[in-house]
Scaffold this motif. Sequence first.
Motif, PDB file in Angstrom:
ATOM      1  N   ALA A   1       0.804  -1.158   0.119  1.00 61.85           N
ATOM      2  CA  ALA A   1       0.067   0.245   0.059  1.00 61.85           C
ATOM      3  C   ALA A   1       0.965   1.284  -0.161  1.00 61.85           C
ATOM      4  O   ALA A   1       0.355   2.446  -0.508  1.00 61.85           O
ATOM      5  CB  ALA A   1      -0.876  -0.044   1.221  1.00 61.85           C
ATOM      6  N   SER A   2       2.146   1.371   0.370  1.00 66.74           N
ATOM      7  CA  SER A   2       2.948   2.148   0.523  1.00 66.74           C
ATOM      8  C   SER A   2       3.443   2.959  -1.000  1.00 66.74           C
ATOM      9  O   SER A   2       3.376   4.259  -0.942  1.00 66.74           O
ATOM     10  CB  SER A   2       4.352   2.026   1.290  1.00 66.74           C
ATOM     11  OG  SER A   2       5.204   1.171   0.355  1.00 66.74           O
TER      12      SER A   2
ATOM     13  N   GLU B   1       1.394   6.286  -1.983  1.00 71.78           N
ATOM     14  CA  GLU B   1       1.622   7.418  -1.182  1.00 71.78           C
ATOM     15  C   GLU B   1       2.070   8.404  -1.940  1.00 71.78           C
ATOM     16  O   GLU B   1       1.754   9.679  -1.830  1.00 71.78           O
ATOM     17  CB  GLU B   1       2.724   7.145  -0.022  1.00 71.78           C
ATOM     18  CG  GLU B   1       2.376   6.331   1.062  1.00 71.78           C
ATOM     19  CD  GLU B   1       1.675   7.201   2.299  1.00 71.78           C
ATOM     20  OE1 GLU B   1       1.526   8.420   1.924  1.00 71.78           O
ATOM     21  OE2 GLU B   1       1.128   6.594   3.061  1.00 71.78           O
TER      22      GLU B   1
ATOM     23  N   ASP C   1      -5.649   9.541   2.747  1.00 70.38           N
ATOM     24  CA  ASP C   1      -5.384   8.790   4.057  1.00 70.38           C
ATOM     25  C   ASP C   1      -6.179   7.730   4.219  1.00 70.38           C
ATOM     26  O   ASP C   1      -6.011   6.598   4.635  1.00 70.38           O
ATOM     27  CB  ASP C   1      -5.453   9.687   5.403  1.00 70.38           C
ATOM     28  CG  ASP C   1      -4.220  10.634   5.219  1.00 70.38           C
ATOM     29  OD1 ASP C   1      -3.276  10.271   4.559  1.00 70.38           O
ATOM     30  OD2 ASP C   1      -4.347  11.596   5.926  1.00 70.38           O
ATOM     31  N   ARG C   2      -7.808   8.014   3.808  1.00 75.00           N
ATOM     32  CA  ARG C   2      -8.625   6.857   4.252  1.00 75.00           C
ATOM     33  C   ARG C   2      -8.678   5.695   3.336  1.00 75.00           C
ATOM     34  O   ARG C   2      -8.689   4.601   3.718  1.00 75.00           O
ATOM     35  CB  ARG C   2     -10.082   7.500   3.921  1.00 75.00           C
ATOM     36  CG  ARG C   2     -11.341   6.851   4.386  1.00 75.00           C
ATOM     37  CD  ARG C   2     -12.820   7.250   4.246  1.00 75.00           C
ATOM     38  NE  ARG C   2     -13.881   6.472   4.296  1.00 75.00           N
ATOM     39  CZ  ARG C   2     -15.003   6.599   3.936  1.00 75.00           C
ATOM     40  NH1 ARG C   2     -15.212   7.865   3.355  1.00 75.00           N
ATOM     41  NH2 ARG C   2     -15.845   5.680   4.148  1.00 75.00           N
ATOM     42  N   TYR C   3      -8.273   6.006   1.928  1.00 75.65           N
ATOM     43  CA  TYR C   3      -7.837   4.931   1.030  1.00 75.65           C
ATOM     44  C   TYR C   3      -6.906   4.364   1.404  1.00 75.65           C
ATOM     45  O   TYR C   3      -6.901   2.886   1.242  1.00 75.65           O
ATOM     46  CB  TYR C   3      -7.865   5.613  -0.395  1.00 75.65           C
ATOM     47  CG  TYR C   3      -7.617   4.576  -1.299  1.00 75.65           C
ATOM     48  CD1 TYR C   3      -8.693   3.650  -1.796  1.00 75.65           C
ATOM     49  CD2 TYR C   3      -6.456   4.412  -2.093  1.00 75.65           C
ATOM     50  CE1 TYR C   3      -8.644   2.616  -2.905  1.00 75.65           C
ATOM     51  CE2 TYR C   3      -6.169   3.140  -2.912  1.00 75.65           C
ATOM     52  CZ  TYR C   3      -7.034   2.358  -3.248  1.00 75.65           C
ATOM     53  OH  TYR C   3      -7.106   1.319  -4.139  1.00 75.65           O
ATOM     54  N   ILE C   4      -5.781   4.794   1.766  1.00 76.00           N
ATOM     55  CA  ILE C   4      -4.504   4.036   2.045  1.00 76.00           C
ATOM     56  C   ILE C   4      -4.964   3.117   3.284  1.00 76.00           C
ATOM     57  O   ILE C   4      -4.394   1.861   3.340  1.00 76.00           O
ATOM     58  CB  ILE C   4      -3.237   4.939   2.248  1.00 76.00           C
ATOM     59  CG1 ILE C   4      -2.646   5.585   0.852  1.00 76.00           C
ATOM     60  CG2 ILE C   4      -2.120   4.087   2.898  1.00 76.00           C
ATOM     61  CD1 ILE C   4      -1.668   6.471   1.076  1.00 76.00           C
ATOM     62  N   ASP C   5      -5.604   3.593   4.235  1.00 73.58           N
ATOM     63  CA  ASP C   5      -5.619   2.853   5.378  1.00 73.58           C
ATOM     64  C   ASP C   5      -6.753   1.790   4.941  1.00 73.58           C
ATOM     65  O   ASP C   5      -6.602   0.688   5.370  1.00 73.58           O
ATOM     66  CB  ASP C   5      -6.895   3.572   6.420  1.00 73.58           C
ATOM     67  CG  ASP C   5      -5.912   4.518   7.158  1.00 73.58           C
ATOM     68  OD1 ASP C   5      -4.652   4.264   7.193  1.00 73.58           O
ATOM     69  OD2 ASP C   5      -6.476   5.320   7.796  1.00 73.58           O
ATOM     70  N   TYR C   6      -7.809   1.848   3.888  1.00 72.33           N
ATOM     71  CA  TYR C   6      -8.511   0.700   3.564  1.00 72.33           C
ATOM     72  C   TYR C   6      -7.702  -0.289   2.731  1.00 72.33           C
ATOM     73  O   TYR C   6      -8.057  -1.556   2.819  1.00 72.33           O
ATOM     74  CB  TYR C   6      -9.567   1.313   2.570  1.00 72.33           C
ATOM     75  CG  TYR C   6     -10.283   0.392   1.786  1.00 72.33           C
ATOM     76  CD1 TYR C   6     -11.389  -0.314   1.970  1.00 72.33           C
ATOM     77  CD2 TYR C   6      -9.923   0.403   0.045  1.00 72.33           C
ATOM     78  CE1 TYR C   6     -12.083  -1.186   1.061  1.00 72.33           C
ATOM     79  CE2 TYR C   6     -10.508  -0.633  -0.607  1.00 72.33           C
ATOM     80  CZ  TYR C   6     -11.385  -1.331  -0.066  1.00 72.33           C
ATOM     81  OH  TYR C   6     -12.113  -2.160  -1.064  1.00 72.33           O
TER      82      TYR C   6
ATOM     83  N   THR D   1      -4.605  -0.982   2.862  1.00 73.90           N
ATOM     84  CA  THR D   1      -3.708  -1.571   3.737  1.00 73.90           C
ATOM     85  C   THR D   1      -4.459  -2.886   4.239  1.00 73.90           C
ATOM     86  O   THR D   1      -3.832  -4.006   4.320  1.00 73.90           O
ATOM     87  CB  THR D   1      -3.021  -0.375   4.821  1.00 73.90           C
ATOM     88  OG1 THR D   1      -2.653   0.506   3.894  1.00 73.90           O
ATOM     89  CG2 THR D   1      -2.001  -1.568   5.691  1.00 73.90           C
ATOM     90  N   GLY D   2      -5.744  -2.762   4.613  1.00 70.14           N
ATOM     91  CA  GLY D   2      -6.531  -3.688   5.366  1.00 70.14           C
ATOM     92  C   GLY D   2      -6.782  -4.658   4.452  1.00 70.14           C
ATOM     93  O   GLY D   2      -6.650  -5.907   4.591  1.00 70.14           O
TER      94      GLY D   2
ATOM     95  N   GLN E   1      -3.787  -7.080   3.532  1.00 70.49           N
ATOM     96  CA  GLN E   1      -3.860  -7.989   4.588  1.00 70.49           C
ATOM     97  C   GLN E   1      -4.475  -9.055   4.596  1.00 70.49           C
ATOM     98  O   GLN E   1      -4.113 -10.117   4.844  1.00 70.49           O
ATOM     99  CB  GLN E   1      -3.630  -7.245   5.900  1.00 70.49           C
ATOM    100  CG  GLN E   1      -3.444  -8.080   7.211  1.00 70.49           C
ATOM    101  CD  GLN E   1      -1.914  -8.726   7.016  1.00 70.49           C
ATOM    102  OE1 GLN E   1      -1.021  -7.811   6.854  1.00 70.49           O
ATOM    103  NE2 GLN E   1      -1.694  -9.840   7.282  1.00 70.49           N
TER     104      GLN E   1
END
Length: 334
Positions: A22-23, A26, A48-53, A55-56, A59
């Motif tokens: 996900a990085s 950026e 930021d919201r999309y990167i959090d999404y 990233t999960g 995973q």
Amino acid sequence: MDKEIGKKIPEIVCQAWNELDASLFETILCEDFEYISVWILETMKGKDRYIDYITGKYQSIRNSNNPVTAEVIYQDVIDKYVVVLNQGGNFAALEPTIQDNLLKSLWMRPVGMTLPAVFTSKKPNPTKKTREEKQETEYGRFSRRFLETLMSKDFSKIDAFLADDVIQILYDNKEITGKEDVISYWKDWLERWNEPNDNTCYRVKYCKYYNREVVSIEPRGKRVLYQIARLEDGKAKQMILCPNPLQNPMIRYWDLDHSPLLFKDLSVMPHRMGKDLEPRPFRVPCMRCGCKSEKLQWYEYKHDAGPLSYSGELSVCGNCMEAVEFLPTILIKY
């Protein structure tokens, strides 16, 4: 948009999916980035919201036994590179919108929602002219003349381009017949919506649904409207003022700026058709022959798009054997 950027950013998106990293997003996302998906009713807004999404999401993929592979493919019908995801034989396309050399939005949609055989491995022809550089079509000339008329309020600019018996259709409402009455309607329109580019923005856009230039009318705080014309011998015989998209905004589906549900081969459609419907007046006429909507054949129709399906009304021109309008009224999530 720079062609190199148009390919480089999808390649980074592709790399992020193949490496589940996900990085990599950026450096390419706008701060006001938007993620739109036909599987998610809410538009996801913010970098930021999309990167959090994502990233999960990555995973979860790592923890599953169902890996995803990604590939960058040039999609000729929209003249851009897209990222095609393959998860266990289920395909989806990520269509990017790039602004100021950054990724403004990603739209995830089923590959099956596009026209058949639109994906190709060919690369863009560097000598290929953009739409703006191509010779202007008769619909482009008409739309620009109509736009000039609205901006100047000088209806002598459009008078010669309207047939004496021109019909102006107001979608799902009524129709106005005759050049004088049509011009009178648009004069009244300008009075009601104030000065162009004050409370309302007017511009010429290309409508992929009906494959022609149209006038886009964008009243502040209201739904966008398209004025779509059908010409005969260089003059407008029919015009329809309709919302874009046609359907309720809560039912996510193609709007008129995307490739249409216009099947050229109607043999693929009957198994999806339900019962016959009563003819619908004041709807989109056949843009090829001009057959009015109340003379078209109307059916219940279901369109499957992966885990979603759309049910609604479909009109078909019996003369041209082409679908004319699909209005989804129900969204079904499996």
